[in-house]
Structure formats: C-alpha cells, structure tokens
Design a protein around this motif. Structure first.
Motif, PDB file in Angstrom:
ATOM      1  N   ASP A  22       0.871  -1.179   0.000  1.00 52.36           N
ATOM      2  CA  ASP A  22       0.000   0.000   0.000  1.00 52.36           C
ATOM      3  C   ASP A  22       0.912   1.234   0.000  1.00 52.36           C
ATOM      4  OD1 ASP A  22      -1.696   2.119   0.503  1.00 52.36           O
ATOM      5  OD2 ASP A  22      -2.789   1.119   2.121  1.00 52.36           O
ATOM      6  N   VAL A  23       1.209   1.722  -1.190  1.00 52.13           N
ATOM      7  CA  VAL A  23       2.182   2.808  -1.332  1.00 52.13           C
ATOM      8  C   VAL A  23       1.715   4.074  -0.622  1.00 52.13           C
ATOM      9  CG1 VAL A  23       3.279   4.355  -3.000  1.00 52.13           C
ATOM     10  CG2 VAL A  23       3.187   1.890  -3.455  1.00 52.13           C
ATOM     11  N   HIS A  24       0.454   4.403  -0.748  1.00 50.87           N
ATOM     12  CA  HIS A  24      -0.047   5.638  -0.134  1.00 50.87           C
ATOM     13  C   HIS A  24       0.068   5.580   1.388  1.00 50.87           C
ATOM     14  CE1 HIS A  24      -1.357   7.209  -3.957  1.00 50.87           C
ATOM     15  NE2 HIS A  24      -2.070   6.122  -4.193  1.00 50.87           N
ATOM     16  N   SER A  25      -0.280   4.441   1.975  1.00 47.44           N
ATOM     17  CA  SER A  25      -0.142   4.295   3.428  1.00 47.44           C
ATOM     18  C   SER A  25       1.323   4.304   3.841  1.00 47.44           C
ATOM     19  CB  SER A  25      -0.809   3.007   3.899  1.00 47.44           C
ATOM     20  OG  SER A  25      -2.220   3.095   3.824  1.00 47.44           O
ATOM     21  N   LEU A  26       2.182   3.713   3.023  1.00 47.59           N
ATOM     22  CA  LEU A  26       3.605   3.719   3.327  1.00 47.59           C
ATOM     23  C   LEU A  26       4.136   5.148   3.364  1.00 47.59           C
ATOM     24  CD1 LEU A  26       6.293   2.278   3.803  1.00 47.59           C
ATOM     25  CD2 LEU A  26       6.490   1.954   1.323  1.00 47.59           C
ATOM     26  N   LEU A  27       3.716   5.968   2.437  1.00 49.91           N
ATOM     27  CA  LEU A  27       4.160   7.369   2.421  1.00 49.91           C
ATOM     28  C   LEU A  27       3.645   8.117   3.649  1.00 49.91           C
ATOM     29  CD1 LEU A  27       3.695   8.231  -1.364  1.00 49.91           C
ATOM     30  CD2 LEU A  27       5.815   7.681  -0.160  1.00 49.91           C
ATOM     31  N   ARG A  28       2.394   7.861   4.046  1.00 48.50           N
ATOM     32  CA  ARG A  28       1.867   8.503   5.253  1.00 48.50           C
ATOM     33  C   ARG A  28       2.635   8.052   6.486  1.00 48.50           C
ATOM     34  NH1 ARG A  28      -3.182   7.437   3.047  1.00 48.50           N
ATOM     35  NH2 ARG A  28      -3.585   5.797   4.589  1.00 48.50           N
ATOM     36  N   LEU A  29       2.987   6.778   6.533  1.00 46.34           N
ATOM     37  CA  LEU A  29       3.758   6.272   7.666  1.00 46.34           C
ATOM     38  C   LEU A  29       5.129   6.936   7.723  1.00 46.34           C
ATOM     39  CD1 LEU A  29       4.335   4.409  10.020  1.00 46.34           C
ATOM     40  CD2 LEU A  29       4.765   2.547   8.385  1.00 46.34           C
ATOM     41  N   VAL A  30       5.789   7.062   6.585  1.00 44.37           N
ATOM     42  CA  VAL A  30       7.092   7.735   6.553  1.00 44.37           C
ATOM     43  C   VAL A  30       6.964   9.172   7.051  1.00 44.37           C
ATOM     44  CG1 VAL A  30       8.893   8.611   5.010  1.00 44.37           C
ATOM     45  CG2 VAL A  30       8.090   6.247   4.786  1.00 44.37           C
ATOM     46  N   ASP A  31       5.933   9.886   6.611  1.00 50.41           N
ATOM     47  CA  ASP A  31       5.731  11.260   7.072  1.00 50.41           C
ATOM     48  C   ASP A  31       5.453  11.304   8.578  1.00 50.41           C
ATOM     49  OD1 ASP A  31       6.144  12.360   4.569  1.00 50.41           O
ATOM     50  OD2 ASP A  31       4.011  12.398   4.047  1.00 50.41           O
ATOM     51  N   HIS A  32       4.683  10.350   9.062  1.00 52.93           N
ATOM     52  CA  HIS A  32       4.392  10.231  10.496  1.00 52.93           C
ATOM     53  C   HIS A  32       5.684  10.059  11.295  1.00 52.93           C
ATOM     54  CE1 HIS A  32       2.675   8.384  14.159  1.00 52.93           C
ATOM     55  NE2 HIS A  32       3.336   7.272  13.888  1.00 52.93           N
ATOM     56  N   LEU A  33       6.598   9.254  10.789  1.00 55.12           N
ATOM     57  CA  LEU A  33       7.865   9.015  11.483  1.00 55.12           C
ATOM     58  C   LEU A  33       8.775  10.245  11.414  1.00 55.12           C
ATOM     59  CD1 LEU A  33       8.475   5.351  10.267  1.00 55.12           C
ATOM     60  CD2 LEU A  33       7.680   6.091  12.517  1.00 55.12           C
ATOM     61  N   ILE A  34       8.842  10.855  10.247  1.00 57.69           N
ATOM     62  CA  ILE A  34       9.678  12.055  10.105  1.00 57.69           C
ATOM     63  C   ILE A  34       9.137  13.177  10.990  1.00 57.69           C
ATOM     64  CG2 ILE A  34      10.435  13.847   8.507  1.00 57.69           C
ATOM     65  CD1 ILE A  34      10.569  11.692   6.335  1.00 57.69           C
TER      66      ILE A  34
END
Length: 308
Positions: A22-34
């Motif tokens: 799930d690319v979109h969720s992966l990007l949101r997770l990365v932003d959440h971590l950053i």
C-alpha cells in the motif's frame, strides 16, 4: 553516510487487503515518522515483514521510501537472505533502489562457523556500493554474532554499525565498550533493537535505537532519546516505563491460535490503523490476523498511553 545516532525505526510495511504494498499508506507512515523527529528509517527489517515479501515488493518499498525521503534522512534497507550470493543480489537491488546503507544478518538454514561469518560479511562489504550494518538477531537466524568478531570487522572497516536484537546485554556491552576504547575503530554505530531498555542502552553508550514500537509512537522514542542525552534520568525512566507499558500490545493476540509474530506485527499495524496512519492493518500470509476483540485490546493500550 555519517555514523547513525538517535531513533531509526524499522518501518512497518503497509499492505492492501490482497497483500500488495500500500504505497499511499507507506508514504503517510514515513511522514508520520519524520514528523516524530526520527533520525533515519530502516526498511525491510523484521518489523517490516521483509521475510514475507517478494523481491519485487522489497524493491518497491525501498524505491518508494528513498524517493519520498529525498536525502532528508538516511534510508537503511535490509538485505536479509539465506546465503552470501543471495544477500549480494539483495544488496544490488537495494542500492539501485536508493538505499544509503544495507543491513545484513548472519547466513541461515545451514549452520555457520565464525570464520564463515567473517567471510560472509567481508564478501558483502566488498560487493556493496553502500555501507554495511550487521544485524544480530539469533532468534531468527539461529546464529549469534560474536562480539569479538563484530569488533574485528569494525576495525577492518567491513562493518559500519551493528543493530543488536540479540537480547545479550553482556555481549552488547562488550561491543559498546570495545568501540569506545579501541583506537582502531571509528565511525561505527551501535544500535539497540530493543523497545524495552533504550534508556539503559544509551546509558551504556549506545548510539541509538531501532525499536519497532517507534512506528506507533515515534514522538515517545525521540523524546526518550533526547531526555537520555540531556542526562534527565528521572524523566527518561518515566518515558521508558510508559513505552514499556505500551509495548504490552504485542501480546494482544491469543497464543492458542497465533504465533508471536502475528500478534506483535498485527498489533503494530492495528495501532497504526486506529491512529489513522495506514488504511489497512493486514499482515502478510501466512500470519493470522487479529480479531476485532484483539484490535479493541490494542486500542486500550493506545488510549492508556495517550495516543488515541
């Protein structure tokens, strides 16, 4: 790559209901971590379910995260595989996809002698265009990386760091003190993979932590890291104990019907879903999903920790 310090979460891999990335969720997770202040990202580790992903999926994860991060933080990619030639194939793919460093375990399936461990990591380093970090996780690969071997390979420049998920505190301390005291070792990062004694590891002299629970609460682990570095032991201990209580979510699943991996990874993903970070809490096959009651139990841990 500069030596790693701080919190470097092993990034969960969000999946769609049909178990694609799930690319979109992966990007949101990365932003959440950053947004949480992390110092780097480790994709394709154990918490990332790397062992369950195809080579195509692994490459997509690295490409997606590296492109999105755009050099703001170092991206480490696991190259976990059974033997040296297979690991070298993973190294080529990860580096081509944009990884800043690779993370390799000992070989597994066949029993391995320490001399073969040394040969394994030397060959990986010789064939890698990016730094190599050793991943000590005997529970998964059934081989413990000896502390003296890690220090020897660090002195040779073969290894740029160690992620220690062995649970061997004495061995971890040997590596930390060896790196600190030996003049022939420089630029080597020692990272704990534990969620539960980050404060103790930093007190010993560790450079940072790679806790899976930091997916759920990156702010908490970054806060803990900063309190430890500031010498505020009282507040650091309180924060560590809050995170230890939150970690209880990994036991939400019923051990009578699922393994520990299904329970822990299912809990992390359920927590991320409940927090609105990822769209679907699915774990990779053949792991067993949490029931609605078990997901509700995860939610109680989040609420107690002030995250819901």
């Amino acid at each position: 790559m500069n030596p790693l310090t701080g919190v470097v979460p092993p990034v969960c891999t969000p999946l769609t209901p049909d178990r694609e990335i799930d690319v979109h969720s992966l990007l949101r997770l990365v932003d959440h971590l950053i947004d949480g202040g992390v110092a780097g990202l480790f994709v394709l580790g154990s918490t990332s379910e790397a062992a369950f992903l195809t080579d195509r999926q692994r490459r997509l994860v690295v490409e997606t995260v590296a492109l999105h991060v755009g050099g703001r933080l170092p991206v480490l990619a696991g190259v976990i595989d059974m033997t040296t030639p297979r690991v070298l194939d993973q190294v080529s793919r990860a580096a081509a996809a944009g990884a800043d460093a690779v993370v390799a375990t000992a070989p597994f399936y066949a029993a391995t002698h320490p001399a073969e461990l040394a040969r394994h990591f030397r060959l990986i380093a010789a064939g890698s265009p990016v730094p190599v970090i050793a991943y000590d996780i005997p529970a998964a690969v059934h081989t413990k990386l000896p502390s003296d071997l890690v220090l020897k390979l660090a002195a040779e420049g073969v290894l740029a760091g160690l992620k220690d998920s062995s649970g061997d505190l004495a061995g971890f301390r040997e590596v930390v003190t060896g790196v600190r005291d030996r003049s022939d070792i420089s630029g080597f990062s020692v990272l704990t993979g534990s969620e539960l004694f980050v404060d103790a590891a930093l007190e010993l002299g560790a450079d940072g932590a790679v806790p899976g629970l930091a997916n759920v609460d990156p702010h908490g682990y970054v806060r803990l890291d900063r309190l430890c570095r500031a010498g505020d032991r009282h507040r650091a201990r309180a924060e560590q104990e809050r995170l230890c209580a939150l970690y209880g979510m990994v036991r939400a699943g019923d051990p009578a019907r699922m393994g520990g991996s299904s329970s822990a990874l299912g809990a992390f993903k359920a927590a991320l879903h409940l927090r609105g970070v990822i769209d679907c809490p699915a774990t990779a096959h053949p792991q067993v999903p949490l029931t609605p009651d078990e997901v509700a139990r995860v939610g109680k841990f989040l609420a107690t920790a002030g995250l819901l």
